[in-house]
Design a protein around this motif. Structure first.
Motif, PDB file in Angstrom:
ATOM      1  N   SER A  32     -25.564  13.128  -3.027  1.00 19.05           N
ATOM      2  CA  SER A  32     -25.115  14.356  -2.362  1.00 19.05           C
ATOM      3  C   SER A  32     -26.261  15.363  -2.289  1.00 19.05           C
ATOM      4  CB  SER A  32     -23.934  14.979  -3.104  1.00 19.05           C
ATOM      5  OG  SER A  32     -22.787  14.174  -2.924  1.00 19.05           O
ATOM      6  N   LYS A  33     -27.033  15.456  -3.368  1.00 23.73           N
ATOM      7  CA  LYS A  33     -28.162  16.379  -3.389  1.00 23.73           C
ATOM      8  C   LYS A  33     -29.180  15.993  -2.324  1.00 23.73           C
ATOM      9  CE  LYS A  33     -29.679  19.564  -5.132  1.00 23.73           C
ATOM     10  NZ  LYS A  33     -29.658  20.870  -4.446  1.00 23.73           N
ATOM     11  N   ALA A  34     -29.576  14.721  -2.309  1.00 26.51           N
ATOM     12  CA  ALA A  34     -30.587  14.270  -1.354  1.00 26.51           C
ATOM     13  C   ALA A  34     -30.084  14.377   0.088  1.00 26.51           C
ATOM     14  CB  ALA A  34     -31.003  12.833  -1.672  1.00 26.51           C
ATOM     15  N   MET A  35     -28.844  14.011   0.327  1.00 31.50           N
ATOM     16  CA  MET A  35     -28.278  14.123   1.676  1.00 31.50           C
ATOM     17  C   MET A  35     -28.104  15.583   2.071  1.00 31.50           C
ATOM     18  SD  MET A  35     -28.077  11.096   2.932  1.00 31.50           S
ATOM     19  CE  MET A  35     -27.068  11.410   4.387  1.00 31.50           C
ATOM     20  N   GLY A  36     -27.747  16.432   1.120  1.00 38.96           N
ATOM     21  CA  GLY A  36     -27.576  17.857   1.391  1.00 38.96           C
ATOM     22  C   GLY A  36     -28.876  18.553   1.728  1.00 38.96           C
ATOM     23  N   GLU A  37     -29.985  17.939   1.375  1.00 37.50           N
ATOM     24  CA  GLU A  37     -31.299  18.528   1.646  1.00 37.50           C
ATOM     25  C   GLU A  37     -32.005  17.873   2.833  1.00 37.50           C
ATOM     26  OE1 GLU A  37     -33.561  18.536  -1.996  1.00 37.50           O
ATOM     27  OE2 GLU A  37     -32.300  20.099  -2.862  1.00 37.50           O
ATOM     28  N   LEU A  38     -31.307  17.034   3.597  1.00 32.65           N
ATOM     29  CA  LEU A  38     -31.942  16.401   4.750  1.00 32.65           C
ATOM     30  C   LEU A  38     -32.506  17.422   5.728  1.00 32.65           C
ATOM     31  CD1 LEU A  38     -29.778  13.277   5.634  1.00 32.65           C
ATOM     32  CD2 LEU A  38     -32.234  13.327   5.168  1.00 32.65           C
ATOM     33  N   ASP A  39     -31.799  18.534   5.940  1.00 28.94           N
ATOM     34  CA  ASP A  39     -32.316  19.534   6.866  1.00 28.94           C
ATOM     35  C   ASP A  39     -33.665  20.068   6.400  1.00 28.94           C
ATOM     36  OD1 ASP A  39     -31.050  20.856   4.724  1.00 28.94           O
ATOM     37  OD2 ASP A  39     -30.568  22.600   5.953  1.00 28.94           O
ATOM     38  N   MET A  40     -33.819  20.230   5.093  1.00 28.49           N
ATOM     39  CA  MET A  40     -35.086  20.672   4.544  1.00 28.49           C
ATOM     40  C   MET A  40     -36.169  19.608   4.782  1.00 28.49           C
ATOM     41  SD  MET A  40     -35.879  22.136   0.730  1.00 28.49           S
ATOM     42  CE  MET A  40     -34.257  22.857   0.690  1.00 28.49           C
ATOM     43  N   LEU A  41     -35.823  18.333   4.594  1.00 28.74           N
ATOM     44  CA  LEU A  41     -36.771  17.256   4.837  1.00 28.74           C
ATOM     45  C   LEU A  41     -37.177  17.234   6.302  1.00 28.74           C
ATOM     46  CD1 LEU A  41     -38.417  14.826   3.959  1.00 28.74           C
ATOM     47  CD2 LEU A  41     -36.350  13.423   4.239  1.00 28.74           C
ATOM     48  N   PHE A  42     -36.221  17.450   7.215  1.00 26.18           N
ATOM     49  CA  PHE A  42     -36.555  17.493   8.643  1.00 26.18           C
ATOM     50  C   PHE A  42     -37.591  18.578   8.899  1.00 26.18           C
ATOM     51  CE2 PHE A  42     -31.872  16.262   9.657  1.00 26.18           C
ATOM     52  CZ  PHE A  42     -32.075  14.989   9.170  1.00 26.18           C
ATOM     53  N   LYS A  43     -37.421  19.717   8.261  1.00 32.45           N
ATOM     54  CA  LYS A  43     -38.370  20.825   8.449  1.00 32.45           C
ATOM     55  C   LYS A  43     -39.734  20.477   7.872  1.00 32.45           C
ATOM     56  CE  LYS A  43     -34.749  24.153   8.773  1.00 32.45           C
ATOM     57  NZ  LYS A  43     -33.911  25.107   8.116  1.00 32.45           N
ATOM     58  N   TYR A  44     -39.755  19.822   6.721  1.00 30.56           N
ATOM     59  CA  TYR A  44     -41.036  19.389   6.131  1.00 30.56           C
ATOM     60  C   TYR A  44     -41.745  18.421   7.071  1.00 30.56           C
ATOM     61  CZ  TYR A  44     -39.503  21.141   1.502  1.00 30.56           C
ATOM     62  OH  TYR A  44     -39.089  21.893   0.442  1.00 30.56           O
ATOM     63  N   ILE A  45     -40.989  17.470   7.622  1.00 31.69           N
ATOM     64  CA  ILE A  45     -41.558  16.498   8.558  1.00 31.69           C
ATOM     65  C   ILE A  45     -42.087  17.222   9.785  1.00 31.69           C
ATOM     66  CG2 ILE A  45     -41.021  14.574  10.113  1.00 31.69           C
ATOM     67  CD1 ILE A  45     -38.931  13.666   7.981  1.00 31.69           C
ATOM     68  N   GLU A  46     -41.288  18.131  10.313  1.00 28.14           N
ATOM     69  CA  GLU A  46     -41.700  18.873  11.497  1.00 28.14           C
ATOM     70  C   GLU A  46     -42.978  19.654  11.224  1.00 28.14           C
ATOM     71  OE1 GLU A  46     -39.807  21.975  14.719  1.00 28.14           O
ATOM     72  OE2 GLU A  46     -39.201  22.176  12.629  1.00 28.14           O
TER      73      GLU A  46
END
Length: 179
Positions: A155-169
């Motif tokens: 849940s933690k890792a999935m809940g932070e996907l938006d943050m990962l998208f921003k890091y990737i971007e």
């Protein structure tokens, strides 16, 4: 969640700068085209995530998994190794576990995210020279934090996907052709 909000605010400010803006580049390589075309894929990632975001964020009351340390490492000279490790982690651990543990309604967006992550990982490996990658990131720290969270880690890792998208971007925007 205050800490996550601070990171989120900083990232939003970075994204509003000219490095993250869409612009035409005269690419002469597949890797340049990959980086320049990534905003379209990022839009697809965010769209798929919006379908499941509320579910995962509502089940997330833990400390950040993708913290400032991860962001700093992604933005470092060895960011391509960090990206590779994180994408590998999400593809092999997080996304399959999320599909197994949760509702079938979330399978399609998770599959979409997974497919884009697979393409991203493949293209980043193919373009590692383009990214001028240096010394590897110590991914074990992130994985250890995840494992300590036990069942809540997904849940933690999935809940932070938006943050990962921003890091990737942010990482890919830093590799865009300067005009």
């Amino acid at each position: 969640m205050i800490f996550s909000g601070a990171i989120l605010s900083a990232i939003v400010m970075l994204l509003l700068t000219d490095s993250a803006q869409c612009r035409r580049a005269d690419c002469k390589s597949d890797c340049c085209s990959f980086v320049e075309g990534f905003p379209v894929r990022l839009k697809e990632l965010r769209s798929a995530y919006r379908e499941i975001q509320r579910f995962y964020e509502s089940n997330d009351d833990l400390e950040p998994l993708l913290d400032e340390n991860v962001q700093q490492n992604i933005n470092s000279p060895y960011g391509c190794h960090v990206m590779n490790d994180i994408l590998h982690f999400y593809l092999d651990t997080i996304l399959p576990t999320a599909v197994q543990k949760n509702h079938l309604h979330s399978k399609t967006p998770i599959d979409s995210i997974g497919n884009i992550f697979k393409d991203l990982k493949r293209d980043m490996l193919k373009c590692r020279n383009y990214f001028s990658c240096q010394n590897p990131f110590e991914f074990a720290t992130l994985k250890n934090s995840y494992e300590k969270m036990k069942e809540n880690g997904v849940s933690k890792a999935m809940g932070e996907l938006d943050m990962l998208f921003k890091y990737i971007e942010q990482y890919l925007a830093s590799k865009r052709v300067k005009q």
